[in-house]
Design an enzyme around this catalytic site. Structure first.
Site, PDB file in Angstrom:
ATOM      1  CG  HIS A   1      25.240  -0.057 -27.623  1.00 10.30           C
ATOM      2  ND1 HIS A   1      24.571   0.094 -26.429  1.00 10.30           N
ATOM      3  CD2 HIS A   1      26.160  -1.018 -27.412  1.00 10.30           C
ATOM      4  CE1 HIS A   1      25.070  -0.737 -25.532  1.00 10.30           C
ATOM      5  NE2 HIS A   1      26.046  -1.422 -26.091  1.00 10.30           N
TER       6      HIS A   1
ATOM      7  CB  ALA B   1      27.020   3.768 -10.221  1.00  7.12           C
TER       8      ALA B   1
ATOM      9  CG  ASN C   1      22.198   5.036 -15.697  1.00  9.30           C
ATOM     10  OD1 ASN C   1      23.269   5.615 -15.500  1.00  9.30           O
ATOM     11  ND2 ASN C   1      21.599   4.305 -14.775  1.00  9.30           N
TER      12      ASN C   1
ATOM     13  CG  PHE D   1      35.358   5.429 -20.408  1.00 12.11           C
ATOM     14  CD1 PHE D   1      35.506   6.792 -20.191  1.00 12.11           C
ATOM     15  CD2 PHE D   1      36.169   4.802 -21.357  1.00 12.11           C
ATOM     16  CE1 PHE D   1      36.452   7.522 -20.902  1.00 12.11           C
ATOM     17  CE2 PHE D   1      37.125   5.527 -22.067  1.00 12.11           C
ATOM     18  CZ  PHE D   1      37.258   6.888 -21.840  1.00 12.11           C
ATOM     19  N   GLY D   2      32.393   6.141 -22.051  1.00 17.44           N
ATOM     20  CA  GLY D   2      32.022   6.138 -23.469  1.00 17.44           C
ATOM     21  C   GLY D   2      30.538   6.410 -23.668  1.00 17.44           C
TER      22      GLY D   2
ATOM     23  CB  CYS E   1      18.335   1.107 -24.437  1.00 21.99           C
ATOM     24  SG  CYS E   1      19.429   2.239 -25.257  1.00 21.99           S
TER      25      CYS E   1
ATOM     26  CB  VAL F   1      27.690  11.360 -23.262  1.00 23.89           C
ATOM     27  CG1 VAL F   1      27.750  12.790 -22.756  1.00 23.89           C
ATOM     28  CG2 VAL F   1      28.675  11.149 -24.406  1.00 23.89           C
ATOM     29  CB  ALA F   2      23.388   9.863 -20.535  1.00 22.98           C
ATOM     30  CB  SER F   3      26.553   6.280 -18.044  1.00 25.78           C
ATOM     31  OG  SER F   3      27.415   5.748 -17.067  1.00 25.78           O
TER      32      SER F   3
ATOM     33  CG  LEU G   1      28.434   1.744 -12.917  1.00 26.80           C
ATOM     34  CD1 LEU G   1      27.483   0.563 -12.738  1.00 26.80           C
ATOM     35  CD2 LEU G   1      29.619   1.617 -11.982  1.00 26.80           C
TER      36      LEU G   1
ATOM     37  CD  GLU H   1      28.191  -4.088 -25.150  1.00 28.44           C
ATOM     38  OE1 GLU H   1      27.274  -3.436 -24.646  1.00 28.44           O
ATOM     39  OE2 GLU H   1      29.165  -4.513 -24.485  1.00 28.44           O
TER      40      GLU H   1
HETATM   41  O1  SUG Z   1      25.504  -0.230 -21.271  1.00 23.02           O
HETATM   42  N1  SUG Z   1      24.174   2.260 -19.180  1.00 23.02           N
HETATM   43  C1  SUG Z   1      23.974   1.294 -20.251  1.00 23.02           C
HETATM   44  C2  SUG Z   1      23.027   1.855 -21.287  1.00 23.02           C
HETATM   45  C3  SUG Z   1      22.668   0.830 -22.318  1.00 23.02           C
HETATM   46  C4  SUG Z   1      21.930   1.403 -23.464  1.00 23.02           C
HETATM   47  N2  SUG Z   1      21.605   0.387 -24.395  1.00 23.02           N
HETATM   48  C5  SUG Z   1      21.528   0.529 -25.717  1.00 23.02           C
HETATM   49  N3  SUG Z   1      22.028   1.580 -26.332  1.00 23.02           N
HETATM   50  N4  SUG Z   1      21.025  -0.436 -26.401  1.00 23.02           N
HETATM   51  C6  SUG Z   1      25.315   0.939 -20.895  1.00 23.02           C
HETATM   52  O2  SUG Z   1      26.150   1.841 -21.046  1.00 23.02           O
HETATM   53  C7  SUG Z   1      24.983   2.997 -16.999  1.00 23.02           C
HETATM   54  C8  SUG Z   1      24.878   2.529 -15.576  1.00 23.02           C
HETATM   55  C9  SUG Z   1      25.407   3.542 -14.596  1.00 23.02           C
HETATM   56  O3  SUG Z   1      26.252   4.359 -14.967  1.00 23.02           O
HETATM   57  O4  SUG Z   1      24.994   3.507 -13.419  1.00 23.02           O
HETATM   58  C10 SUG Z   1      24.754   1.886 -18.026  1.00 23.02           C
HETATM   59  O5  SUG Z   1      25.087   0.750 -17.781  1.00 23.02           O
END
Ligand code: SUG
Length: 447
Positions: free
Chosen positions: A252, A21, A365, A25-26, A371, A28-30, A23, A176
């Site tokens: 992170h 989705a 994501n 910001f910050g 993670c 990149v893959a999401s 969600l 986090e």
């Molecule tokens: O919090 N992505 C998570 C990925 C978390 C990765 N965790 C670690 N690095 N430990 C986040 O950004 C994306 C969901 C979306 O865009 O649908 C998301 O929540």
């Protein structure tokens, strides 16, 4: 009999609403994969395959249950009313962005579920757990209460385990969890140095901070966790993350550094004030050997680290003692990163092996192998006192595969999230899961 010690990796089971989705910001893959369609079934099966492979390598491997989504309780709290189906329909049509946020399966990234301090590090000799409040992202701020209940269902014995409430829900205490926490030690059962990496100072705006993307973790949050867990200042180090790399998508610390036992594997640009901080770690670690494995920008750029998740790898010590990197296949597909990993293994240093895993559904994501897991170092008595039904075995693996195949959809588009049947499917699946894992009635719909 001598006490044995283990690092148990508790991987998050991907939930039935896994979707993209955009969600975060910050991250990149999401953002890049926003609105593409997902496969909750493949995602969950990929995760299970990784858990089983680590189990087969002789590691202690655990399973952490996902959360109930869509979160209709959150929608009710912000004013949507009626039956569950009406709540979903109204939110999806009137406030689609809020609706998508309450559908996220983001609890799968259990590195963000909590911070855990092993008993060897804490003043009262118990294992301490504090769920992360995840305040920086609305969709993730929905997780801490249920995470706390699930962890209590897994580590219930008060003689060994102590659970804290998540920190105040405010950006000043943005936390986090283990994604910004690494523990270095000689053996898992020895007191170690707990390293907390933070993105900014909450109560002092004169200090450096990123300017483009948010710093999710504050120093004040990290310090609060250390106090709650009864850590010794002599064994605790706080390092500021380099604000420039946060601005390049390192949301992170575990996207740019990973530690295990006496090895810290990190990118040259990961930290601020690197020399002084590494010297502090060495001084607190004592005389025994500590390996700082630095990856230079000329070897791997920050951009390559962010796109391949070279540092979001698991660094594990299987029973044969050969420290191993568990890497996503993205690292194999990038020539420079693959060449670096080959040279690392050939160098004769402490890291002796690399294993690649396909966790693409999660990677899209921004969630790599590291993670997906929460590390809990336990001695054998503590391991015996933990919930045995959450530990991976051939039998549990077969049972969970069957469970996923029965309840999960092959494909899910963002528009499918509004289907009221998805909520029912999710509840049915999770109700059955709580019986498999015997974690109790942890979900709101069961209470
Ligand atoms: O919090 N992505 C998570 C990925 C978390 C990765 N965790 C670690 N690095 N430990 C986040 O950004 C994306 C969901 C979306 O865009 O649908 C998301 O929540």
């Amino acid at each position: 009999m001598t006490m044995q010690h283990f690092e148990v990796n508790y991987d998050g089971l991907v939930g039935p609403t896994h979707n993209y989705a955009g969600l975060s910001f910050g991250n990149v893959a999401s953002l890049a994969n926003a609105k593409s369609s997902s496969s909750p079934k493949d995602a969950a099966l990929q995760g299970l395959a990784k858990m089983k492979a680590l189990h087969d390598m002789g590691m202690k491997q655990g399973v952490l249950a996902p959360q109930e989504r869509p979160d209709v309780y959150a929608l009710r709290r912000v004013g949507f009313s009626g039956t569950d189906a009406e709540v979903l329909y109204k939110a999806a049509t009137q406030a689609p962005a809020i609706f998508q946020a309450v559908c996220s399966a983001s609890s799968m990234w259990t590195a963000n579920a909590a911070t855990v301090s092993p008993s060897a590090d804490t003043a009262n000799g118990k294992v301490h757990f504090t769920p992360a409040n995840l305040t920086n992202k609305f969709h993730r701020s929905l997780e801490p209460e249920t995470s706390g209940r699930i962890l209590q269902g897994m580590f219930a014995n008060e003689r060994y385990f102590e659970h804290h409430t998540h920190l105040p829900d405010n950006e000043h205490f943005g936390d986090e969890g283990a994604a910004n926490h690494t523990r270095l030690c000689r053996e898992y059962g020895h007191a170690g140095v707990e390293v907390f990496v933070y993105g900014r100072h909450a109560f002092d705006s004169s200090k450096p901070a990123p300017t483009r993307y948010p710093a999710r973790q504050t120093l004040e949050a990290s310090e609060a966790i250390a106090r709650l867990h009864g850590l010794d200042e002599g064994n605790t180090v706080y390092i500021q993350q380099n604000p420039d790399v946060i601005d390049q998508g390192v949301f992170h610390n575990d996207v740019i550094a990973v530690g295990n036992q006496n090895v810290l594997f990190y990118h040259e640009q990961a930290f601020a004030d690197t020399e002084a901080k590494l010297a502090e770690i060495q001084q607190k670690f004592g005389d025994s050997e500590l390996h700082f494995i630095k990856v230079g920008t000329d070897q791997v750029s920050v951009q390559d680290a962010v796109s391949t998740y070279l540092f979001n790898t698991q660094l594990i010590t299987p029973p044969d003692g050969k420290m191993t990197i568990i890497a996503p296949t993205e690292c194999q597909e990038n020539e420079r990163v693959k060449a670096y990993l080959d040279s690392l293994v050939a160098s004769g240093g402490p890291i002796q092996r690399v294993e690649f895993f396909d966790v693409k559904q999660s990677m899209r994501n921004g969630g790599g192998p590291a993670c997906l897991r929460l590390r809990v170092a336990l001695n054998d008595e503590e391991l015996d006192a933990a919930n045995q039904h959450c530990l991976m075995s051939d039998e549990l693996f077969a049972r969970l595969n069957k469970w996923v195949n029965k309840h999960y959809r092959d494909e899910l588009a963002v528009d499918d999230l509004r289907d009221p049947a998805l909520l029912e499917e999710s509840r049915t699946a999770l109700d059955e899961l709580t019986q498999i894992l015997k974690i109790g009635s942890v979900y709101a719909f069961q209470r």
